[in-house]
Design an enzyme around this catalytic site. Structure first.
Site, short mmCIF file in Angstrom:
data_model
loop_
_atom_site.label_atom_id
_atom_site.label_comp_id
_atom_site.label_asym_id
_atom_site.label_seq_id
_atom_site.Cartn_x
_atom_site.Cartn_y
_atom_site.Cartn_z
N GLU A 44 0.87 -1.23 -0.28
CA GLU A 44 -0.24 -0.05 -0.01
C GLU A 44 0.86 1.14 -0.05
O GLU A 44 0.78 2.09 -0.98
CB GLU A 44 -0.95 -0.15 1.11
CG GLU A 44 -1.77 1.42 1.46
CD GLU A 44 -2.35 1.48 2.80
OE1 GLU A 44 -3.14 2.43 2.96
OE2 GLU A 44 -1.73 0.71 3.78
N LYS A 120 -9.65 4.09 -1.07
CA LYS A 120 -9.61 3.44 0.80
C LYS A 120 -10.86 3.99 1.31
O LYS A 120 -10.95 5.15 1.24
CB LYS A 120 -8.38 3.77 1.22
CG LYS A 120 -8.23 2.87 2.53
CD LYS A 120 -6.70 2.97 3.16
CE LYS A 120 -6.27 2.08 4.33
NZ LYS A 120 -5.07 2.23 4.77
N CYS A 181 -5.37 -2.60 3.14
CA CYS A 181 -4.90 -2.55 4.67
C CYS A 181 -5.95 -2.54 5.67
O CYS A 181 -6.49 -3.49 6.06
CB CYS A 181 -3.89 -1.54 4.60
SG CYS A 181 -2.67 -1.68 6.00
N SER A 368 29.79 -0.48 27.24
CA SER A 368 30.15 -0.27 28.66
C SER A 368 30.53 -1.54 29.43
O SER A 368 31.04 -1.61 30.23
CB SER A 368 28.86 0.33 29.24
OG SER A 368 27.76 -0.62 29.26
#
Length: 727
Positions: A44, A120, A181, A368
């Site tokens: 998309e 959409k 979607c 570290s």
């Protein structure tokens, strides 16, 4: 029998990279056609890079003033003109402005012809998504209007107009509908209505972001959608890092038929183009649908507008038999990665794609000797392992990118260490409070992964800064163990931490020059090693080594980080990791006379990491405030030894006080790939206020009163129970 071969393309969408996106789209169409597909769909988000363009329009007004060419329509024109699209139905995505309203659309086309534009109808507007800022949903079900095409398209197709709206495409042999979607996740998703109306093929173009342990939910939803309805479902998901570097699309595109998975693409792939195809007998759909409980609802389904398409997408059995490319697809099992494998693959893709787009010369990490920075080191090592896998498989893109980043045009690598030594510079930044064990662990871990490692002492810079402050304020702060206040104690720790950030950036800018690397003068990207739980709690120094260019660990919990290290120790045969897992966590910022620090102790942090994860989910995912959290945890923690109502109340108050007090730190969190549902990064995901009354007077008083009353009631009930037993 009629057989249809369909293709789903998994592609990255690189913001405003019109040429690159076009090249990848055309390549996916070519691959699909070579494999016999007559229908191709893709992801998309801006296959023609238009969602980012829409965002830019919002900020600058008229895009033609600064970005006149190429427009998305000009890119689409090149797709229409490409002979590869002949005899194929191609589905691509782009933003379309219709009657001065912007829509997120699918464009269904073939060679020199557009069939229709489908906007959409449901937009994503929660969590990471703000789609309504850029587009408007199409709100006219089963309605089409006339779209007047741009001149660049008219010159190619000869069409002046095409339909736009909620419609389906009727080919000579079947019918095709679009679901984009978010629409799949709505209660009344379009594919259900389309399927009941007789549509046999649904294309779903998605950009669904990755989250740990999320994939199974997404894929199961898609699978169940076609199981209850029948039909062919082609799901195409994006892959790679989005333009804002916080979302990772993980691929796993699928082709399904009647609830069965026929093909699935890989997850977190580095490949720029991945195409899956499946050959399916359409009669399977028709037979399946006629035998399940859908027909009464189907008979009552209102008619959809149908756009006529003169393409025939299927082939008879004899053509399939004679073809060298087609073979009937069989159902497969879904592939769901283990969460630790997900972390490994996601971080590898994130780090590699960020590096290749940013064109930096590599990464710099303050190592570290602790667990968090060790985890980030292994993320980079994992990236090297994945890149090497792709190179060894013959992927020319991975090798070309590596040569470009390193500046070595003839580079050949044989081990992950060959890659890491060119791309990672680690540095142990010690002080008078540092221990020899952390220094040794950092050096040996760097050696085991192949990193270029430095070991420096920063006491002089700390002393210089303290001298300036003493001169300005006529005041010399002391650690608490030396008689100083809490404020002095904290300030003396923070000046050490912040000096490390300054030094990290200074060394990252000079590393390639000092080492006379092929890309001398190019900077390294600085990595932070903060995790999501510390960000949520605010258990970090603002602008120390938690501030960097990107935060690979920034959306992963401490619990998952430990589990990943244990996983990597076994999978990658790295026994040195045991030392990091068993070591007591300490920032080493206090004098030895203060005793050994334990960053994970309740006295130091106030909450355990597991508790922080619990609060993170309740606060963000469950959307609970202090009072609701308290009520929930009364039940969830009722069986924890020594945990009564007052203990739960104390934990809730402690978390929300720390959260409110340190919320301002979330506004400057280093960008991290979003892998946790409770990531407190307020730039995209967590848009809650960051200025609170930190004592929450109404909520905390209510919690305290309730806890006290509940303790009294429990005591009375205990007395009554004991009395009954005595009777």
């Amino acid at each position: 029998m009629t057989f249809i071969t369909v293709a789903s393309a998994t592609l990255p969408s690189v913001p405003l990279d019109f040429q690159g996106n076009l090249r990848r789209i055309l390549e996916s169409i070519r691959v699909a056609k070579e494999r016999g597909a007559t229908l191709r769909t893709g992801p998309e988000v801006g296959q023609i890079a238009d969602i980012v363009r829409a965002k830019l329009i919002l900020s600058v007004g008229n895009p033609r003033l600064w970005m006149p060419r190429p427009s998305p329509w000009e890119v689409l024109a090149q797709i229409l003109e490409d002979p590869t699209t002949k005899d194929m139905l191609v589905d691509v995505g782009m933003g379309v402005r219709h009657r001065n309203v912007r829509y997120n659309c699918r464009v269904l086309l073939t060679y020199k012809k557009i069939f229709f534009i489908r906007p959409k109808m449901s937009l994503a507007n929660d969590g990471l998504y703000r789609e309504t800022r850029h587009f408007t949903a199409w709100v006219k079900p089963r309605t089409v209007e006339t779209y007047y095409l741009e001149q660049v398209i008219r010159d190619i197709t000869g069409q002046k107009t095409v339909p736009i709206g909620d419609a389906v495409l009727s080919t000579l042999d079947t019918s095709v509908g679009c679901e984009t979607c978010e629409e799949l996740f709505t209660p009344l998703n379009p594919s259900t209505n389309m399927g009941l109306n007789g549509v046999e093929v649904i294309v779903n173009s998605s950009a669904s972001h990755a989250e740990l342990r999320k994939l199974n939910t997404r894929l199961s939803l898609i699978q169940n959608c076609t199981r209850k309805l029948g039909g062919i479902y082609i799901y195409a998901n994006a892959t790679g890092v989005d333009g804002e570097a916080r979302m990772m699309y993980d691929g796993s595109s699928m082709i399904l038929c009647n609830g069965k998975v026929m093909k699935q693409s890989s997850q977190f792939s580095l490949a720029p183009v991945e195409v899956i195809t499946a050959t399916i007998d359409i009669e399977e759909v028709r037979s399946y649908r006629s035998s399940i409980s859908r027909n009464v609802q189907a008979a009552a389904q209102p008619e959809y507008p149908r756009i006529e398409c003169d393409l025939c997408l299927s082939s008879p059995a004899d053509e399939v038999l004679l073809s060298n490319t087609l073979q009937l697809s069989r159902p497969i099992e879904l592939t769901i990665l283990d969460p630790m494998e997900e972390i490994f693959r996601a971080e590898a893709a994130f780090l590699w794609q960020y590096l290749t787009r940013a064109t930096a010369a590599g990464y710099f990490l303050a190592l570290s000797g602790g667990l968090d920075s060790a985890t980030v080191t292994l993320f980079v090592f994992g990236m090297a392992k994945v890149v090497l896998q792709f190179i060894n498989s013959g992927d020319e893109n991975a090798l070309a990118d590596l040569r470009r980043i390193t500046g070595e045009p003839d580079l050949i690598v044989k081990t992950p260490q060959d890659i890491v030594k060119r791309l990672l510079h680690t540095c142990y930044m010690g002080t008078q409070h540092s221990g020899s064990h952390t220094r040794s662990r950092a050096k040996r871990l760097a050696e085991s992964v192949g990193a270029y490692h430095s070991d420096v002492n920063i006491d002089d810079t700390i002393t210089a800064h303290e001298g300036i402050v003493e001169q300005a304020l006529n005041f010399k702060p002391r650690f608490k163990v030396e008689g100083g206040s809490w404020a002095e104690n904290l300030a003396k720790q923070n000046i050490q931490a912040r000096n490390r950030m300054v030094l990290a950036y200074y060394m990252a800018q000079l590393s390639t020059t000092a080492r006379k690397m092929p890309r001398a003068g190019s900077s390294l990207l600085v990595l932070s090693s903060g995790n999501v739980d510390e960000a949520l709690r605010g258990y970090l120094t603002k602008y120390d080594c938690s501030s960097a260019d990107i935060a690979p660990l920034g959306s992963i919990s401490k619990t998952d980080a430990k589990a990943f290290l244990a996983w990597a120790r076994e999978k990658w045969d790295m026994p040195i990791i045991t030392e990091f897992l068993e070591a007591r966590p300490s920032a080493e910022l206090l004098p030895l006379s203060a005793g050994e620090q334990d960053d994970e102790s309740e006295s130091e942090m106030g909450l355990t990491y597991d508790e922080l994860s619990t609060f993170g989910v309740l606060r963000k995912v469950e959307k609970l405030g202090p009072w609701s959290c308290y009520l929930r945890l009364l039940v969830e923690w009722q069986n924890r030894p020594g945990f009564g109502p007052k203990e739960v109340a104390t934990k809730v108050e402690r978390f929300f006080r720390y959260y409110a007090m340190n919320r301002h730190k979330s506004t400057v969190l280093t960008p991290s790939v979003h892998m946790s549902a409770y990531n407190p990064d307020d730039n995209r995901h967590d848009l809650r206020p960051f200025l609170y009354v930190i004592d929450w007077p109404w909520q905390f008083n209510k919690i305290r009163n309730h806890a006290s009353a509940l303790v009294d009631r429990m005591a009375q009930r205990g007395e009554q129970t004991n009395g009954q037993k005595e009777d």
